[in-house]
Motif scaffolding. Sequence first.
Motif, PDB file in Angstrom:
ATOM      1  N   TRP A 185      30.702 127.615 -27.882  1.00  0.00           N
ATOM      2  CA  TRP A 185      31.470 128.726 -27.130  1.00  0.00           C
ATOM      3  C   TRP A 185      32.082 129.579 -28.048  1.00  0.00           C
ATOM      4  CZ3 TRP A 185      36.909 128.691 -25.152  1.00  0.00           C
ATOM      5  CH2 TRP A 185      37.010 129.801 -24.148  1.00  0.00           C
ATOM      6  N   ASN A 186      32.125 130.631 -27.383  1.00  0.00           N
ATOM      7  CA  ASN A 186      32.783 131.923 -28.436  1.00  0.00           C
ATOM      8  C   ASN A 186      34.068 132.171 -28.009  1.00  0.00           C
ATOM      9  OD1 ASN A 186      32.462 133.098 -25.882  1.00  0.00           O
ATOM     10  ND2 ASN A 186      30.765 134.707 -26.467  1.00  0.00           N
ATOM     11  N   GLY A 187      34.624 131.598 -26.983  1.00  0.00           N
ATOM     12  CA  GLY A 187      36.031 131.840 -26.689  1.00  0.00           C
ATOM     13  C   GLY A 187      36.306 132.797 -25.628  1.00  0.00           C
ATOM     14  N   VAL A 188      35.303 133.446 -25.179  1.00  0.00           N
ATOM     15  CA  VAL A 188      35.605 134.820 -24.446  1.00  0.00           C
ATOM     16  C   VAL A 188      34.684 134.744 -23.120  1.00  0.00           C
ATOM     17  CG1 VAL A 188      36.628 136.328 -26.152  1.00  0.00           C
ATOM     18  CG2 VAL A 188      34.194 136.426 -25.750  1.00  0.00           C
ATOM     19  N   SER A 189      33.487 134.107 -23.369  1.00  0.00           N
ATOM     20  CA  SER A 189      32.520 134.312 -22.102  1.00  0.00           C
ATOM     21  C   SER A 189      32.777 133.018 -21.209  1.00  0.00           C
ATOM     22  CB  SER A 189      31.014 134.297 -22.687  1.00  0.00           C
ATOM     23  OG  SER A 189      30.865 133.022 -23.405  1.00  0.00           O
ATOM     24  N   GLU A 190      32.019 133.161 -20.141  1.00  0.00           N
ATOM     25  CA  GLU A 190      32.342 132.132 -18.961  1.00  0.00           C
ATOM     26  C   GLU A 190      31.553 130.917 -19.385  1.00  0.00           C
ATOM     27  OE1 GLU A 190      31.962 131.292 -14.263  1.00  0.00           O
ATOM     28  OE2 GLU A 190      31.376 133.163 -15.177  1.00  0.00           O
ATOM     29  N   PRO A 191      31.990 129.857 -19.554  1.00  0.00           N
ATOM     30  CA  PRO A 191      31.206 128.425 -19.997  1.00  0.00           C
ATOM     31  C   PRO A 191      30.151 128.357 -19.076  1.00  0.00           C
ATOM     32  CG  PRO A 191      33.707 128.095 -19.994  1.00  0.00           C
ATOM     33  CD  PRO A 191      33.486 129.416 -19.284  1.00  0.00           C
ATOM     34  N   THR A 192      29.086 127.797 -19.419  1.00  0.00           N
ATOM     35  CA  THR A 192      27.825 127.441 -18.558  1.00  0.00           C
ATOM     36  C   THR A 192      27.436 126.032 -18.924  1.00  0.00           C
ATOM     37  OG1 THR A 192      26.534 128.452 -20.258  1.00  0.00           O
ATOM     38  CG2 THR A 192      27.106 129.745 -18.423  1.00  0.00           C
ATOM     39  N   THR A 193      27.557 125.502 -20.230  1.00  0.00           N
ATOM     40  CA  THR A 193      27.183 124.127 -20.374  1.00  0.00           C
ATOM     41  C   THR A 193      28.391 123.231 -20.549  1.00  0.00           C
ATOM     42  OG1 THR A 193      27.422 124.519 -23.098  1.00  0.00           O
ATOM     43  CG2 THR A 193      25.446 125.194 -21.872  1.00  0.00           C
ATOM     44  N   SER A 194      27.998 122.071 -20.582  1.00  0.00           N
ATOM     45  CA  SER A 194      29.042 120.905 -20.602  1.00  0.00           C
ATOM     46  C   SER A 194      29.986 120.847 -21.847  1.00  0.00           C
ATOM     47  CB  SER A 194      28.567 119.565 -20.649  1.00  0.00           C
ATOM     48  OG  SER A 194      27.885 119.222 -19.318  1.00  0.00           O
ATOM     49  N   GLY A 195      29.293 121.377 -22.775  1.00  0.00           N
ATOM     50  CA  GLY A 195      29.906 121.590 -24.288  1.00  0.00           C
ATOM     51  C   GLY A 195      30.917 122.783 -24.224  1.00  0.00           C
ATOM     52  N   GLN A 196      30.353 123.702 -23.644  1.00  0.00           N
ATOM     53  CA  GLN A 196      31.397 125.132 -23.545  1.00  0.00           C
ATOM     54  C   GLN A 196      32.583 124.649 -22.659  1.00  0.00           C
ATOM     55  OE1 GLN A 196      28.841 128.067 -22.114  1.00  0.00           O
ATOM     56  NE2 GLN A 196      27.687 128.270 -23.962  1.00  0.00           N
ATOM     57  N   TRP A 197      32.382 124.105 -21.527  1.00  0.00           N
ATOM     58  CA  TRP A 197      33.518 123.556 -20.685  1.00  0.00           C
ATOM     59  C   TRP A 197      34.490 122.730 -21.465  1.00  0.00           C
ATOM     60  CZ3 TRP A 197      35.173 126.013 -16.625  1.00  0.00           C
ATOM     61  CH2 TRP A 197      34.150 126.416 -15.927  1.00  0.00           C
ATOM     62  N   VAL A 198      33.987 122.048 -22.400  1.00  0.00           N
ATOM     63  CA  VAL A 198      34.980 120.997 -23.180  1.00  0.00           C
ATOM     64  C   VAL A 198      35.758 122.022 -24.161  1.00  0.00           C
ATOM     65  CG1 VAL A 198      35.044 119.249 -25.148  1.00  0.00           C
ATOM     66  CG2 VAL A 198      33.587 119.038 -23.186  1.00  0.00           C
ATOM     67  N   ALA A 199      34.948 122.799 -24.666  1.00  0.00           N
ATOM     68  CA  ALA A 199      35.687 123.848 -25.507  1.00  0.00           C
ATOM     69  C   ALA A 199      36.937 124.558 -24.799  1.00  0.00           C
ATOM     70  CB  ALA A 199      34.859 125.049 -25.998  1.00  0.00           C
ATOM     71  N   PHE A 200      36.530 125.240 -23.458  1.00  0.00           N
ATOM     72  CA  PHE A 200      37.384 125.921 -22.687  1.00  0.00           C
ATOM     73  C   PHE A 200      38.685 124.974 -22.355  1.00  0.00           C
ATOM     74  CE2 PHE A 200      38.793 126.423 -18.342  1.00  0.00           C
ATOM     75  CZ  PHE A 200      39.026 127.776 -18.097  1.00  0.00           C
ATOM     76  N   SER A 201      38.208 123.500 -22.091  1.00  0.00           N
ATOM     77  CA  SER A 201      39.538 122.757 -21.761  1.00  0.00           C
ATOM     78  C   SER A 201      40.424 122.700 -22.980  1.00  0.00           C
ATOM     79  CB  SER A 201      38.774 121.451 -21.539  1.00  0.00           C
ATOM     80  OG  SER A 201      37.926 121.425 -20.375  1.00  0.00           O
TER      81      SER A 201
END
Length: 341
Positions: A185-201
């Motif tokens: 995840w890059n910290g600015v785009s909408e999460p789409t994968t499970s990994g990106q959602w974990v980073a978002f959290s």
Amino acid sequence: MATIQKRKKSWRVQVRRKGGALSATFDTRAEAEAWAIATEAKVLAGKNAETIVQEPIAPVVGKAAKDVFTRYAKEVSPGKRGGRWEEIRIKMLIRRSRLFDRPITAITGPDMAEWRDKRLCKVSASTVNRELCLISSMFSHAMKEWRVGLTFNPCALITKPRKPRPRTQRVTEPDRKAIIAKLGWNGVSEPTTSGQWVAFSFYLALETAMRKGEILSLRWSDIDFDARHAHLDMTKNGDERDVPLSKAAMALLRIVKKREPTASVVPVRAGHFDKLFRDAKREAGLSHIHFHDSRREAATTMAPKLSNVLELAAITGHKSLSMLQIYYKPRAADLAARLDA
């Protein structure tokens, strides 16, 4: 008539019938009571004292501890928050130790002390304390609610391991960037994968001081974008809480475009969530970082911005100052700079 007395770490039982007296010593009261009943029956049946003394003492019989634990997992655990995980822990306790194959009434304080010491060779004191707490709860419930012949809780007879010093780990800016990079995840785009959602959290936790479980429990209907708070209907201490949202937290939530009221804010299951975060921090060379460290980082960052400790406690949900102190860990250099301000 039987008399049972506690003597240091053992139980002495004496049976008086027909002018004679017989006595024996046991590790548990349950064993002493069982022997007394059997001995009185033998005396009444006409056996003499010498014959009874020479007979071997029958072993304690009854429900195996593992069967009582399994019943607890089926009947009691489902009614608790986190009941599914408790059921898993109970199964693991049964599988790991042969001690719980024994009758529950035959398990003594020394048995549990030996179990404790063996576990301490494999896991931390905190883990052993959590497991002892669960085992103690099962013994207490069985003693109070079920007819299993249990008259004491062996966990209450032993010393719990000394708690380790509270963690002081903070999460630096490079740490968080390295972890979310491994999660894709890059910290600015909408999460789409499970990994990106974990980073978002992880970022949301750093901005709000919410626990992982609290974040995973959130639905979009719990987010009030006008009043700028997230409503938690149930928290770890059993109370509801409104978590204020900073501008950074609001911006983070607005990254997500599709926000169905009944949908989870973070659509990832807890078990999968844990694995993804664990793998990412290991790959980043940051195995010492825990997700929960984000709560400490958030509380420490928020504290200087608030007027008093009660406001910080309202955000984090802590009920006592002693617990809140565990999460407030300012750097000495930062405090020194404030002294000169």
